[in-house]
Design a protein around this motif. Structure first.
Motif, mmCIF file in Angstrom:
data_model
loop_
_atom_site.group_PDB
_atom_site.id
_atom_site.type_symbol
_atom_site.label_atom_id
_atom_site.label_comp_id
_atom_site.label_asym_id
_atom_site.label_seq_id
_atom_site.Cartn_x
_atom_site.Cartn_y
_atom_site.Cartn_z
ATOM 1 N N VAL A 3 108.886 27.451 50.316
ATOM 2 C CA VAL A 3 108.512 26.233 51.018
ATOM 3 C C VAL A 3 109.592 25.183 50.790
ATOM 4 C CG1 VAL A 3 106.806 24.384 51.182
ATOM 5 C CG2 VAL A 3 106.055 26.735 50.775
ATOM 6 N N LYS A 4 110.082 24.596 51.878
ATOM 7 C CA LYS A 4 111.068 23.522 51.742
ATOM 8 C C LYS A 4 110.352 22.249 51.279
ATOM 9 C CE LYS A 4 114.223 23.250 54.911
ATOM 10 N NZ LYS A 4 114.960 22.928 56.184
ATOM 11 N N LEU A 5 110.858 21.644 50.210
ATOM 12 C CA LEU A 5 110.175 20.512 49.589
ATOM 13 C C LEU A 5 110.858 19.191 49.893
ATOM 14 C CD1 LEU A 5 109.516 21.998 46.028
ATOM 15 C CD2 LEU A 5 107.912 21.898 47.954
ATOM 16 N N LEU A 6 110.099 18.128 49.784
ATOM 17 C CA LEU A 6 110.639 16.785 49.836
ATOM 18 C C LEU A 6 111.600 16.576 48.660
ATOM 19 C CD1 LEU A 6 107.298 14.891 50.492
ATOM 20 C CD2 LEU A 6 109.170 15.101 52.143
ATOM 21 N N ASN A 7 112.694 15.891 48.915
ATOM 22 C CA ASN A 7 113.565 15.516 47.810
ATOM 23 C C ASN A 7 112.809 14.577 46.874
ATOM 24 O OD1 ASN A 7 116.241 15.339 46.524
ATOM 25 N ND2 ASN A 7 116.105 13.175 47.106
ATOM 26 N N HIS A 8 113.018 14.743 45.578
ATOM 27 C CA HIS A 8 112.236 13.968 44.627
ATOM 28 C C HIS A 8 113.008 13.789 43.332
ATOM 29 C CE1 HIS A 8 111.477 18.210 43.736
ATOM 30 N NE2 HIS A 8 111.247 17.832 42.490
ATOM 31 N N ARG A 9 112.503 12.883 42.521
ATOM 32 C CA ARG A 9 113.026 12.676 41.173
ATOM 33 C C ARG A 9 111.842 12.588 40.230
ATOM 34 N NH1 ARG A 9 117.231 8.156 38.694
ATOM 35 N NH2 ARG A 9 116.558 8.408 36.534
ATOM 36 N N ALA A 10 111.915 13.293 39.120
ATOM 37 C CA ALA A 10 110.851 13.273 38.113
ATOM 38 C C ALA A 10 111.381 12.680 36.815
ATOM 39 C CB ALA A 10 110.314 14.681 37.873
ATOM 40 N N ASP A 11 110.617 11.762 36.229
ATOM 41 C CA ASP A 11 110.950 11.151 34.944
ATOM 42 C C ASP A 11 109.716 11.163 34.064
ATOM 43 O OD1 ASP A 11 113.716 10.127 35.483
ATOM 44 O OD2 ASP A 11 112.666 8.989 37.025
ATOM 45 N N GLY A 12 109.942 11.195 32.756
ATOM 46 C CA GLY A 12 108.837 11.175 31.810
ATOM 47 C C GLY A 12 108.473 12.561 31.333
ATOM 48 N N PRO A 13 107.672 12.652 30.272
ATOM 49 C CA PRO A 13 107.305 13.951 29.691
ATOM 50 C C PRO A 13 106.479 14.804 30.653
ATOM 51 C CG PRO A 13 106.751 12.095 28.227
ATOM 52 C CD PRO A 13 107.074 11.511 29.541
ATOM 53 N N ASP A 14 106.774 16.086 30.685
ATOM 54 C CA ASP A 14 106.011 16.989 31.553
ATOM 55 C C ASP A 14 104.535 17.029 31.187
ATOM 56 O OD1 ASP A 14 108.301 17.593 32.914
ATOM 57 O OD2 ASP A 14 108.616 19.554 31.967
ATOM 58 N N SER A 15 104.222 16.736 29.913
ATOM 59 C CA SER A 15 102.838 16.806 29.456
ATOM 60 C C SER A 15 102.056 15.523 29.741
ATOM 61 C CB SER A 15 102.808 17.076 27.949
ATOM 62 O OG SER A 15 103.506 16.053 27.240
ATOM 63 N N ALA A 16 102.734 14.467 30.200
ATOM 64 C CA ALA A 16 102.075 13.185 30.444
ATOM 65 C C ALA A 16 101.293 13.220 31.752
ATOM 66 C CB ALA A 16 103.114 12.073 30.474
ATOM 67 N N PRO A 17 100.331 12.309 31.927
ATOM 68 C CA PRO A 17 99.575 12.264 33.190
ATOM 69 C C PRO A 17 100.498 12.049 34.377
ATOM 70 C CG PRO A 17 98.535 10.882 31.525
ATOM 71 C CD PRO A 17 99.863 11.296 30.959
ATOM 72 N N PRO A 18 100.371 12.838 35.440
ATOM 73 C CA PRO A 18 101.279 12.714 36.587
ATOM 74 C C PRO A 18 100.982 11.475 37.428
ATOM 75 C CG PRO A 18 100.163 14.859 36.536
ATOM 76 C CD PRO A 18 99.458 13.976 35.587
ATOM 77 N N LEU A 19 102.039 10.886 37.965
ATOM 78 C CA LEU A 19 101.939 9.747 38.865
ATOM 79 C C LEU A 19 102.965 9.939 39.968
ATOM 80 C CD1 LEU A 19 100.999 6.875 39.681
ATOM 81 C CD2 LEU A 19 102.761 5.993 38.131
ATOM 82 N N LEU A 20 102.534 10.004 41.210
ATOM 83 C CA LEU A 20 103.436 10.152 42.349
ATOM 84 C C LEU A 20 103.618 8.804 43.031
ATOM 85 C CD1 LEU A 20 102.826 13.132 41.735
ATOM 86 C CD2 LEU A 20 102.805 13.554 44.212
ATOM 87 N N LEU A 21 104.860 8.492 43.387
ATOM 88 C CA LEU A 21 105.201 7.211 44.002
ATOM 89 C C LEU A 21 105.791 7.449 45.388
ATOM 90 C CD1 LEU A 21 106.914 5.422 40.963
ATOM 91 C CD2 LEU A 21 104.504 5.329 41.664
ATOM 92 N N GLY A 22 105.197 6.835 46.407
ATOM 93 C CA GLY A 22 105.631 7.025 47.782
ATOM 94 C C GLY A 22 106.400 5.830 48.323
ATOM 95 N N PRO A 23 107.412 6.067 49.179
ATOM 96 C CA PRO A 23 108.277 4.996 49.689
ATOM 97 C C PRO A 23 107.793 4.418 51.008
ATOM 98 C CG PRO A 23 109.160 7.101 50.347
ATOM 99 C CD PRO A 23 107.862 7.392 49.617
ATOM 100 N N SER A 24 108.447 3.349 51.412
ATOM 101 C CA SER A 24 108.238 2.736 52.724
ATOM 102 C C SER A 24 109.188 3.357 53.748
ATOM 103 C CB SER A 24 108.500 1.236 52.616
ATOM 104 O OG SER A 24 108.498 0.624 53.884
#
Length: 377
Positions: A3-24
């Protein structure tokens, strides 16, 4: 099949609660540059680019696209990263994606923040016209008005304007198609996830009335209006946006951050937070939680006493930059200049005259600066 994915950047520990941020629309995940590093101290923050924006492929969507199509791409990304449930925050079109997820995929969200967005975007005609013109002429005519649409007069973020100029016209037009067809007003009452609405009081694109409409319809939601903010609030007012998101995600500010600000002052803490990067975020969080949240809050010693001890320790180790900061803190904690001088004189006996000599020079400079700031002799 891959599956072709959206370009993204991940920061923070992999074990931390996930938070996704969407742009304008027209921006990239750089919209969150001033907010994401600090959020990553306690969360696995994943920022993504719209199709044809930033690093995302333009052919991820096509003419007649819907917000539901964009939401499906976000879910594909989450699935590929092994993220089942996540907090979500989005601006404008990114906020619309969040509303769609909350209505159609409530099992995937733990919280929702909708910033400078709407449950509808003023009807489809204007967006269809924009899409048609972008397909004919490209984006340059729109880029010329980006600052006026996005920010208050005199403010700009060159990186975001460049992102707008470099976006793929066909993908941009497809995103306009999605906005033209979007209207969730009759479904807002179904949203059950904890929801924060953030409006920029000077936002011409999605004025505060649009966010109030959502707040009135979503049970238990919270509405915040930011004075001085226009459409891209995370770029223009990052501290206010960060504070709102942290309160939603983590509860009220920790005792450690409160004490840190009380002792060192808002200006110093704000500068420290502004310099924070993903590399230093966990250390800053450690300082706030441990040094200020556990040690400085221990009632065994008063803040005056802690200031005296801290001044002595900093002189002993020759940390004169830190000493300057804590001379200011000592005054804030109630020590007089005479008491500070007495502490430094004590250090001459136990830390050595050369150390005390440098400490007196540092303290004298800081006390003179404070006197000038206070308008006293």
């Amino acid at each position: 099949m891959t599956v072709k994915l959206l370009n993204h950047r991940a920061d923070g520990p992999d074990s931390a609660p996930p938070l996704l941020l969407g742009p304008s629309l027209g921006t990239s995940y750089a919209l969150w540059d001033a907010v994401a590093p600090e959020l990553s101290a306690g969360h696995r923050v994943v920022r993504w680019d719209l199709p044809g924006h930033g690093g995302s492929a333009a052919d991820l969507i096509g003419p007649g696209a819907t917000v539901g199509d964009l939401a499906a791409l976000v879910l594909d990304l989450a699935d590929a990263l092994g993220i089942d449930r996540f907090g979500y925050a989005g601006v404008s079109l990114g906020g619309a994606v969040g509303l769609h997820l909350a209505v159609h995929h409530p099992d995937r969200l733990t919280s929702l923040a909708v910033l400078c967005s709407s449950a509808h975007f003023g009807g489809g005609a204007a967006w269809r016209e924009r899409a048609e013109r972008v397909r004919r002429e490209g984006l340059e005519w729109l880029v010329e008005s980006a600052d006026a649409r996005w920010f208050t007069p005199g403010f700009t973020v060159p990186r975001l304007v460049r992102d707008h100029r470099e976006a793929d016209p066909e993908a941009y037009a497809a995103c306009c198609d999605a906005l033209a067809a979007f209207d969730l007003r009759d479904r807002l009452g179904e949203i059950a996830v904890p929801t924060l609405l953030v409006a920029g009081r000077q936002d011409p694109a999605t004025p505060p009335a649009h966010l109030r409409e959502i707040a009135d319809a979503v049970p238990g939601s919270t509405l915040m209006e930011l004075p001085g903010a226009s459409h891209l609030a995370p770029a223009q007012c990052p501290r206010a946006v960060l504070a709102a998101l942290r309160t939603q995600l983590d509860g009220p500010p920790s005792g450690g951050m409160r004490v840190r600000r009380e002792v060192l002052g808002d200006a110093h803490v704000d500068r420290a937070q502004a310099r924070q990067t993903p590399f230093t975020a966990r250390f800053q969080d450690f300082i706030s939680r441990y040094a200020w949240g556990e040690i400085w809050t221990d009632p065994t010693l008063s803040r005056r006493e802690r200031s005296m001890i801290t001044l002595t320790a900093l002189v002993a180790h020759g940390h004169y930059d830190e000493l300057a900061m804590h001379v200011r803190a000592a005054r804030r904690n109630g020590l007089t200049p005479e008491e500070i001088g007495a502490v430094l004189l004590q250090t001459a006996v136990y830390c050595g005259v050369p150390a005390a000599n440098s400490a007196f020079a540092t303290a004298q400079r800081v006390l003179a600066e404070l006197a000038e700031e206070e308008g006293t002799d």
